[in-house]
Design a protein around this motif. Sequence first.
Motif, PDB file in Angstrom:
ATOM      1  N   ALA A 163      23.129   7.623 -16.509  1.00  0.00           N
ATOM      2  CA  ALA A 163      24.309   7.975 -16.093  1.00  0.00           C
ATOM      3  C   ALA A 163      25.439   7.851 -16.817  1.00  0.00           C
ATOM      4  CB  ALA A 163      24.591   7.377 -14.585  1.00  0.00           C
ATOM      5  N   LEU A 164      25.272   6.687 -17.671  1.00  0.00           N
ATOM      6  CA  LEU A 164      26.353   6.200 -18.538  1.00  0.00           C
ATOM      7  C   LEU A 164      26.939   7.307 -19.496  1.00  0.00           C
ATOM      8  CD1 LEU A 164      28.420   4.140 -19.542  1.00  0.00           C
ATOM      9  CD2 LEU A 164      26.878   3.241 -21.030  1.00  0.00           C
ATOM     10  N   SER A 165      25.802   8.033 -20.131  1.00  0.00           N
ATOM     11  CA  SER A 165      26.088   9.191 -21.232  1.00  0.00           C
ATOM     12  C   SER A 165      26.492  10.003 -20.489  1.00  0.00           C
ATOM     13  CB  SER A 165      24.657   9.472 -21.868  1.00  0.00           C
ATOM     14  OG  SER A 165      23.521   9.672 -20.961  1.00  0.00           O
ATOM     15  N   ILE A 166      26.050  10.777 -19.364  1.00  0.00           N
ATOM     16  CA  ILE A 166      26.436  11.668 -18.436  1.00  0.00           C
ATOM     17  C   ILE A 166      28.007  11.648 -18.078  1.00  0.00           C
ATOM     18  CG2 ILE A 166      26.468  13.039 -16.457  1.00  0.00           C
ATOM     19  CD1 ILE A 166      23.347  12.283 -16.274  1.00  0.00           C
ATOM     20  N   GLY A 167      28.391  10.263 -18.064  1.00  0.00           N
ATOM     21  CA  GLY A 167      29.880  10.146 -17.750  1.00  0.00           C
ATOM     22  C   GLY A 167      30.917  10.133 -18.746  1.00  0.00           C
ATOM     23  N   ILE A 168      30.232   9.906 -20.049  1.00  0.00           N
ATOM     24  CA  ILE A 168      31.046  10.061 -21.167  1.00  0.00           C
ATOM     25  C   ILE A 168      31.307  11.403 -21.300  1.00  0.00           C
ATOM     26  CG2 ILE A 168      31.303   9.607 -23.653  1.00  0.00           C
ATOM     27  CD1 ILE A 168      29.786   7.137 -23.226  1.00  0.00           C
ATOM     28  N   ILE A 169      30.446  12.458 -21.117  1.00  0.00           N
ATOM     29  CA  ILE A 169      30.591  13.945 -21.432  1.00  0.00           C
ATOM     30  C   ILE A 169      31.464  14.315 -20.612  1.00  0.00           C
ATOM     31  CG2 ILE A 169      29.287  15.807 -21.228  1.00  0.00           C
ATOM     32  CD1 ILE A 169      26.631  14.621 -22.289  1.00  0.00           C
ATOM     33  N   LEU A 170      31.340  14.011 -19.086  1.00  0.00           N
ATOM     34  CA  LEU A 170      32.119  14.545 -18.188  1.00  0.00           C
ATOM     35  C   LEU A 170      33.621  14.168 -18.274  1.00  0.00           C
ATOM     36  CD1 LEU A 170      29.804  14.118 -15.145  1.00  0.00           C
ATOM     37  CD2 LEU A 170      30.414  16.236 -16.290  1.00  0.00           C
ATOM     38  N   MET A 171      33.686  12.531 -18.594  1.00  0.00           N
ATOM     39  CA  MET A 171      35.207  12.244 -18.834  1.00  0.00           C
ATOM     40  C   MET A 171      35.838  13.020 -19.769  1.00  0.00           C
ATOM     41  SD  MET A 171      36.057   8.812 -20.964  1.00  0.00           S
ATOM     42  CE  MET A 171      35.768   9.534 -22.541  1.00  0.00           C
ATOM     43  N   VAL A 172      35.159  13.437 -21.016  1.00  0.00           N
ATOM     44  CA  VAL A 172      35.929  14.271 -21.947  1.00  0.00           C
ATOM     45  C   VAL A 172      36.117  15.988 -21.375  1.00  0.00           C
ATOM     46  CG1 VAL A 172      35.596  15.508 -24.241  1.00  0.00           C
ATOM     47  CG2 VAL A 172      34.952  13.099 -23.938  1.00  0.00           C
ATOM     48  N   ILE A 173      35.200  16.291 -20.632  1.00  0.00           N
ATOM     49  CA  ILE A 173      35.265  17.706 -20.191  1.00  0.00           C
ATOM     50  C   ILE A 173      36.385  17.809 -18.902  1.00  0.00           C
ATOM     51  CG2 ILE A 173      34.081  19.493 -18.624  1.00  0.00           C
ATOM     52  CD1 ILE A 173      31.648  18.721 -19.822  1.00  0.00           C
ATOM     53  N   SER A 174      36.620  16.650 -18.098  1.00  0.00           N
ATOM     54  CA  SER A 174      37.380  16.610 -17.098  1.00  0.00           C
ATOM     55  C   SER A 174      39.018  16.365 -17.704  1.00  0.00           C
ATOM     56  CB  SER A 174      37.394  15.523 -16.154  1.00  0.00           C
ATOM     57  OG  SER A 174      37.182  14.376 -16.789  1.00  0.00           O
ATOM     58  N   GLU A 175      38.792  16.035 -18.871  1.00  0.00           N
ATOM     59  CA  GLU A 175      40.314  15.689 -19.421  1.00  0.00           C
ATOM     60  C   GLU A 175      40.960  16.981 -20.253  1.00  0.00           C
ATOM     61  OE1 GLU A 175      40.173  10.912 -20.083  1.00  0.00           O
ATOM     62  OE2 GLU A 175      39.817  12.195 -21.720  1.00  0.00           O
ATOM     63  N   MET A 176      39.815  17.724 -20.420  1.00  0.00           N
ATOM     64  CA  MET A 176      40.300  19.233 -21.100  1.00  0.00           C
ATOM     65  C   MET A 176      40.881  20.194 -19.977  1.00  0.00           C
ATOM     66  SD  MET A 176      37.259  19.561 -23.495  1.00  0.00           S
ATOM     67  CE  MET A 176      36.770  18.842 -24.836  1.00  0.00           C
ATOM     68  N   PHE A 177      40.914  19.667 -18.679  1.00  0.00           N
ATOM     69  CA  PHE A 177      41.437  20.555 -17.742  1.00  0.00           C
ATOM     70  C   PHE A 177      42.783  19.991 -17.056  1.00  0.00           C
ATOM     71  CE2 PHE A 177      37.063  21.711 -17.695  1.00  0.00           C
ATOM     72  CZ  PHE A 177      37.189  23.254 -17.641  1.00  0.00           C
ATOM     73  N   ALA A 178      43.834  20.636 -17.473  1.00  0.00           N
ATOM     74  CA  ALA A 178      45.218  20.355 -16.937  1.00  0.00           C
ATOM     75  C   ALA A 178      45.311  18.664 -16.856  1.00  0.00           C
ATOM     76  CB  ALA A 178      45.054  20.497 -15.267  1.00  0.00           C
ATOM     77  N   ALA A 179      45.205  18.059 -17.973  1.00  0.00           N
ATOM     78  CA  ALA A 179      45.525  16.755 -18.587  1.00  0.00           C
ATOM     79  C   ALA A 179      46.677  16.524 -19.440  1.00  0.00           C
ATOM     80  CB  ALA A 179      44.323  16.008 -19.021  1.00  0.00           C
ATOM     81  N   LEU A 205      32.016   6.014 -31.472  1.00  0.00           N
ATOM     82  CA  LEU A 205      32.089   4.697 -31.524  1.00  0.00           C
ATOM     83  C   LEU A 205      32.229   4.139 -29.851  1.00  0.00           C
ATOM     84  CD1 LEU A 205      34.734   4.299 -34.328  1.00  0.00           C
ATOM     85  CD2 LEU A 205      32.140   3.712 -34.403  1.00  0.00           C
ATOM     86  N   LEU A 206      32.773   4.696 -29.188  1.00  0.00           N
ATOM     87  CA  LEU A 206      33.094   4.548 -27.645  1.00  0.00           C
ATOM     88  C   LEU A 206      31.587   4.400 -27.063  1.00  0.00           C
ATOM     89  CD1 LEU A 206      34.726   3.529 -25.474  1.00  0.00           C
ATOM     90  CD2 LEU A 206      35.221   6.040 -24.911  1.00  0.00           C
ATOM     91  N   GLY A 207      31.062   5.331 -27.155  1.00  0.00           N
ATOM     92  CA  GLY A 207      29.615   5.697 -26.738  1.00  0.00           C
ATOM     93  C   GLY A 207      28.606   4.430 -27.143  1.00  0.00           C
ATOM     94  N   PHE A 208      28.710   4.160 -28.559  1.00  0.00           N
ATOM     95  CA  PHE A 208      27.873   3.087 -28.910  1.00  0.00           C
ATOM     96  C   PHE A 208      28.474   1.648 -28.382  1.00  0.00           C
ATOM     97  CE2 PHE A 208      27.259   0.066 -32.030  1.00  0.00           C
ATOM     98  CZ  PHE A 208      26.125  -0.129 -32.382  1.00  0.00           C
ATOM     99  N   ALA A 209      29.847   1.464 -28.420  1.00  0.00           N
ATOM    100  CA  ALA A 209      30.035   0.001 -27.925  1.00  0.00           C
ATOM    101  C   ALA A 209      29.708   0.073 -26.243  1.00  0.00           C
ATOM    102  CB  ALA A 209      31.457   0.243 -27.815  1.00  0.00           C
ATOM    103  N   LEU A 210      29.901   1.189 -25.657  1.00  0.00           N
ATOM    104  CA  LEU A 210      29.534   0.778 -24.264  1.00  0.00           C
ATOM    105  C   LEU A 210      27.877   0.785 -23.854  1.00  0.00           C
ATOM    106  CD1 LEU A 210      31.750   3.692 -22.596  1.00  0.00           C
ATOM    107  CD2 LEU A 210      32.027   1.185 -22.520  1.00  0.00           C
ATOM    108  N   SER A 211      27.016   1.634 -24.830  1.00  0.00           N
ATOM    109  CA  SER A 211      25.626   1.337 -24.663  1.00  0.00           C
ATOM    110  C   SER A 211      25.441  -0.151 -25.243  1.00  0.00           C
ATOM    111  CB  SER A 211      25.027   2.369 -25.621  1.00  0.00           C
ATOM    112  OG  SER A 211      25.297   1.915 -26.873  1.00  0.00           O
ATOM    113  N   VAL A 212      26.082  -0.609 -26.080  1.00  0.00           N
ATOM    114  CA  VAL A 212      25.689  -2.097 -26.366  1.00  0.00           C
ATOM    115  C   VAL A 212      26.080  -3.067 -25.286  1.00  0.00           C
ATOM    116  CG1 VAL A 212      26.418  -4.117 -27.919  1.00  0.00           C
ATOM    117  CG2 VAL A 212      25.906  -1.843 -29.007  1.00  0.00           C
TER     118      VAL A 212
END
Length: 259
Positions: free
Chosen positions: A183-199, A228-235
């Motif tokens: 879920a963590l990797s999915i969350g990072i992807i969706l974080m980016v996608i959601s911020e591409m809409f009306a942000a 780098l953010l994804g790597f840091a969160l995974s660690v």
Amino acid sequence: MRLVLLRLLFVVALPLVLVTAWWLASDDSTDVYWPPLRTILTTFPDVWTGERLRADVLPSLLRLSAGYAAATAVGVALGTVIGSYRRVRAVCEPVLEFLRAVPPPVLVPVIMLFAGIGDTMKIAVIASGCVWPILLNTVEGVRAVDTVMSETARSYGITGTARLRNVVLRSASPQIFAGMRQALSIGIILMVISEMFAASNGLGFTIVQFQRGFAIPDMWTGILVLGLLGFALSVVFRLVERRVLGWYHGQRASSRRSH
């Protein structure tokens, strides 16, 4: 000490190889959309100042944390109920399989209708995608609880909340953490996608703004920040997992030694 150094070498070796390959492959590039890595690295400190980190990276992390926490709470709670009762599972499984098959990015316009275009929408998008691996892994983890262990706990009078905490969730926790890792990797992807809409801020918004302004090296620095953010969160997640599941990893290590 030697084992620690070998592990560190394995962790660092592949990124070094990839960065070196990228550097050599892009060194003579004159393509506007594929700038040399040295240009991207030179641009990086000018773009990602402390002010931009506070304005874009911090809001993204807060949205990701809120959506991920909500998905974890809902996924573990529902998964425990569904996994514990066969009839509930029989009723819910077709619906869960249907909803799981719907890609979360498709739900962004629908969620925008109900939640607006603010942070609530972005958190809801993240949660809607993160909840499924956590929920389904929780269901399977609860179903796999050893019946002998459950009967032993019942015979000793361990019931209710104590049984749920010390038997069910403890036994299912390795599977729950496996779902949380996905879920963590999915969350990072969706974080980016959601911020591409009306942000108006966030990593996704900033990367799109760079792309629309043809600031291509700046855009690539944003992609590097995401990596780098994804790597840091995974660690961080791995450290937490090691701490919480120390008993499980110790059990597996002793089992391997005995064999």
